[in-house]
Design a protein around this motif. Structure first.
Motif, PDB file in Angstrom:
ATOM      1  N   SER A 252     -45.872 -24.194-127.467  1.00  0.00           N
ATOM      2  CA  SER A 252     -45.813 -23.588-126.133  1.00  0.00           C
ATOM      3  C   SER A 252     -44.934 -24.441-125.216  1.00  0.00           C
ATOM      4  O   SER A 252     -45.332 -25.549-124.845  1.00  0.00           O
ATOM      5  N   PRO A 253     -43.739 -23.969-124.849  1.00  0.00           N
ATOM      6  CA  PRO A 253     -42.782 -24.827-124.131  1.00  0.00           C
ATOM      7  C   PRO A 253     -43.231 -25.275-122.746  1.00  0.00           C
ATOM      8  O   PRO A 253     -42.993 -26.423-122.354  1.00  0.00           O
ATOM      9  N   LEU A 254     -43.887 -24.392-121.978  1.00  0.00           N
ATOM     10  CA  LEU A 254     -44.320 -24.799-120.644  1.00  0.00           C
ATOM     11  C   LEU A 254     -45.397 -25.866-120.729  1.00  0.00           C
ATOM     12  O   LEU A 254     -45.430 -26.805-119.926  1.00  0.00           O
ATOM     13  N   ARG A 255     -46.285 -25.723-121.712  1.00  0.00           N
ATOM     14  CA  ARG A 255     -47.314 -26.743-121.911  1.00  0.00           C
ATOM     15  C   ARG A 255     -46.679 -28.059-122.351  1.00  0.00           C
ATOM     16  O   ARG A 255     -47.119 -29.134-121.944  1.00  0.00           O
ATOM     17  N   ALA A 256     -45.636 -27.980-123.158  1.00  0.00           N
ATOM     18  CA  ALA A 256     -44.934 -29.190-123.594  1.00  0.00           C
ATOM     19  C   ALA A 256     -44.376 -29.947-122.391  1.00  0.00           C
ATOM     20  O   ALA A 256     -44.491 -31.178-122.301  1.00  0.00           O
ATOM     21  N   ALA A 257     -43.778 -29.210-121.455  1.00  0.00           N
ATOM     22  CA  ALA A 257     -43.231 -29.848-120.248  1.00  0.00           C
ATOM     23  C   ALA A 257     -44.340 -30.447-119.394  1.00  0.00           C
ATOM     24  O   ALA A 257     -44.199 -31.548-118.844  1.00  0.00           O
ATOM     25  N   THR A 258     -45.474 -29.732-119.287  1.00  0.00           N
ATOM     26  CA  THR A 258     -46.615 -30.249-118.513  1.00  0.00           C
ATOM     27  C   THR A 258     -47.173 -31.512-119.146  1.00  0.00           C
ATOM     28  O   THR A 258     -47.461 -32.504-118.456  1.00  0.00           O
ATOM     29  N   LEU A 259     -47.330 -31.496-120.461  1.00  0.00           N
ATOM     30  CA  LEU A 259     -47.868 -32.658-121.166  1.00  0.00           C
ATOM     31  C   LEU A 259     -46.939 -33.859-121.028  1.00  0.00           C
ATOM     32  O   LEU A 259     -47.393 -34.997-120.871  1.00  0.00           O
ATOM     33  N   GLN A 260     -45.639 -33.602-121.062  1.00  0.00           N
ATOM     34  CA  GLN A 260     -44.684 -34.702-120.900  1.00  0.00           C
ATOM     35  C   GLN A 260     -44.825 -35.338-119.526  1.00  0.00           C
ATOM     36  O   GLN A 260     -44.820 -36.569-119.386  1.00  0.00           O
ATOM     37  N   ALA A 261     -44.996 -34.492-118.503  1.00  0.00           N
ATOM     38  CA  ALA A 261     -45.165 -35.006-117.141  1.00  0.00           C
ATOM     39  C   ALA A 261     -46.465 -35.768-116.984  1.00  0.00           C
ATOM     40  O   ALA A 261     -46.566 -36.686-116.158  1.00  0.00           O
ATOM     41  N   GLN A 262     -47.472 -35.421-117.781  1.00  0.00           N
ATOM     42  CA  GLN A 262     -48.771 -36.099-117.722  1.00  0.00           C
ATOM     43  C   GLN A 262     -48.809 -37.378-118.565  1.00  0.00           C
ATOM     44  O   GLN A 262     -49.845 -38.037-118.624  1.00  0.00           O
ATOM     45  N   GLY A 263     -47.707 -37.696-119.211  1.00  0.00           N
ATOM     46  CA  GLY A 263     -47.642 -38.935-119.993  1.00  0.00           C
ATOM     47  C   GLY A 263     -48.247 -38.825-121.373  1.00  0.00           C
ATOM     48  O   GLY A 263     -48.811 -39.800-121.891  1.00  0.00           O
ATOM     49  N   ILE A 264     -48.104 -37.666-122.013  1.00  0.00           N
ATOM     50  CA  ILE A 264     -48.751 -37.483-123.315  1.00  0.00           C
ATOM     51  C   ILE A 264     -48.201 -38.430-124.383  1.00  0.00           C
ATOM     52  O   ILE A 264     -48.936 -38.842-125.284  1.00  0.00           O
ATOM     53  N   VAL A 265     -46.937 -38.778-124.290  1.00  0.00           N
ATOM     54  CA  VAL A 265     -46.358 -39.665-125.306  1.00  0.00           C
ATOM     55  C   VAL A 265     -47.063 -41.016-125.279  1.00  0.00           C
ATOM     56  O   VAL A 265     -47.450 -41.564-126.330  1.00  0.00           O
ATOM     57  N   GLU A 266     -47.263 -41.542-124.071  1.00  0.00           N
ATOM     58  CA  GLU A 266     -47.953 -42.834-123.933  1.00  0.00           C
ATOM     59  C   GLU A 266     -49.423 -42.701-124.324  1.00  0.00           C
ATOM     60  O   GLU A 266     -49.987 -43.599-124.966  1.00  0.00           O
ATOM     61  N   GLN A 267     -50.053 -41.606-123.948  1.00  0.00           N
ATOM     62  CA  GLN A 267     -51.462 -41.387-124.294  1.00  0.00           C
ATOM     63  C   GLN A 267     -51.641 -41.269-125.801  1.00  0.00           C
ATOM     64  O   GLN A 267     -52.577 -41.837-126.370  1.00  0.00           O
ATOM     65  N   ARG A 268     -50.747 -40.538-126.432  1.00  0.00           N
ATOM     66  CA  ARG A 268     -50.822 -40.373-127.885  1.00  0.00           C
ATOM     67  C   ARG A 268     -50.661 -41.729-128.584  1.00  0.00           C
ATOM     68  O   ARG A 268     -51.390 -42.036-129.537  1.00  0.00           O
ATOM     69  N   ALA A 269     -49.716 -42.537-128.117  1.00  0.00           N
ATOM     70  CA  ALA A 269     -49.507 -43.859-128.716  1.00  0.00           C
ATOM     71  C   ALA A 269     -50.757 -44.730-128.546  1.00  0.00           C
ATOM     72  O   ALA A 269     -51.144 -45.465-129.466  1.00  0.00           O
TER      73      ALA A 269
END
Length: 328
Positions: free
Chosen positions: A196-213
């Motif tokens: 889901s592209p809009l969710r992907a953009a939202t998750l990126q803004a919420q720092g999902i990459v850092e949270q996932r790590a």
């Protein structure tokens, strides 16, 4: 005006081109595919006094009032706080709006999102308005999880399945929305957002990459006995509970899949492949199934906005996880 997404074009022509509209639409589909924008676009079209083709004109009194957020015949119902339920008092306010006469002499339009945020009392309070809306009123209900709605709610609406964009559409839109991310980062974000592209953009803004790590590193340390469940439960305080349970449920699925197929191409994202493979080799299948069932049960409680002790819940999750290796 709400953004018009290319993957919605066929559905938009079908909806906006109607001469007669249903009194209630249930727009449903995965989160992050543009359902809210579609509802807002349709709301503007239904309220517009001088529609231009299939779209609102954007210039009439109705369009200008809607843009200003002061349209007297428009009502938006959503949780007062993020992740909180829609309360029965909010629905009663909506019901009072529905029975009033349209002040601009046209339609009244209600938008509810997400509908599943209503508890049972709030849902029941809405039923009468859904069954017999007053005057020329159209209700637009947006749902990310229609399976959680009361059957009586669904049966009173015309259900509209909103399309999920193709991989090509998703990647093209995300490239425009996140120009600073490279292609591999965008692919990873789309995977984390289930396409889901809009969710992907939202998750990126919420720092999902850092949270996932943070989470994947913690799981590895947990299995190596370098950190305890209680330490990790405290350290993960900023990570949304639902996101955590989604990830742990997905990892349990990947473990089971590998146990059944031995397919190394089906181990998920690179950050957890070795862990998934290790647990698949070390854990009994019945133990993985029990853990998965527990994770799913707790995830449902999180979805239902249950009053949970976050730290204790995460400690219990990690206690289940740490017991998987060596259970053969």
């Amino acid at each position: 005006m709400a953004e018009a997404y290319p993957w919605q074009q066929a559905l938009w022509q079908q909806l906006a081109g109607r001469e007669r509209h249903a009194h209630a639409y249930l727009l449903h589909g995965p989160q992050g595919i543009g359902k809210r924008a579609l509802a807002e676009r349709l709301m503007a079209r239904l309220l517009c006094q001088q529609p231009h083709g299939l779209d609102a004109c954007g210039q009439c009194k109705s369009c200008l009032l809607l843009k200003a957020g002061s349209h007297p015949d428009n009502f938006v119902l959503e949780p007062e706080e993020a992740e909180k339920p829609i309360k029965v008092d909010q629905v009663r306010e909506l019901v009072s709006f529905v029975v009033q006469t349209a002040q601009l002499g046209g339609r009244k339009v209600v938008l509810i999102e997400p509908v599943e945020a209503m508890n049972v009392n709030a849902s029941n309070a809405l039923l009468k308005s859904l069954e017999e809306p007053s005057g020329d009123t159209v209700l637009l209900l947006v749902s990310h999880q229609p399976s959680r709605l009361l059957p009586t709610i669904k049966s009173r609406c015309q259900q509209v399945a909103c399309p999920q964009p193709s991989v090509e559409h998703s990647q093209a839109w995300l490239a425009s929305a996140l120009p600073d991310c490279d292609e591999s980062e965008r692919r990873e974000l789309l995977t984390l957002a289930a396409g889901s592209p809009l969710r992907a953009a939202t998750l990126q803004a919420q720092g999902i990459v850092e949270q996932r790590a943070l989470v994947t590193d913690g799981v590895k340390k947990l299995l190596k006995q370098q950190q305890s469940p209680s330490q990790l439960a405290e350290a993960w305080g900023s990570v949304p509970l639902l996101l955590l349970f989604d990830w742990f449920f997905e990892w349990s699925q990947l473990i089971l899949r590998y146990q059944l197929t031995q397919d190394e191409e089906g181990l998920g994202l690179a950050d957890m492949r070795k862990v998934v493979q290790y647990l698949a080799q070390k854990a009994r299948q019945d133990k993985v199934l029990q853990t998965q069932a527990w994770v799913l049960e707790q995830r449902q409680k999180v979805l239902g906005k249950a009053n949970l002790n976050r730290v204790l819940l995460l400690e219990a999750l990690l206690a289940h996880w740490v017991q998987l290796p060596g259970s053969r």
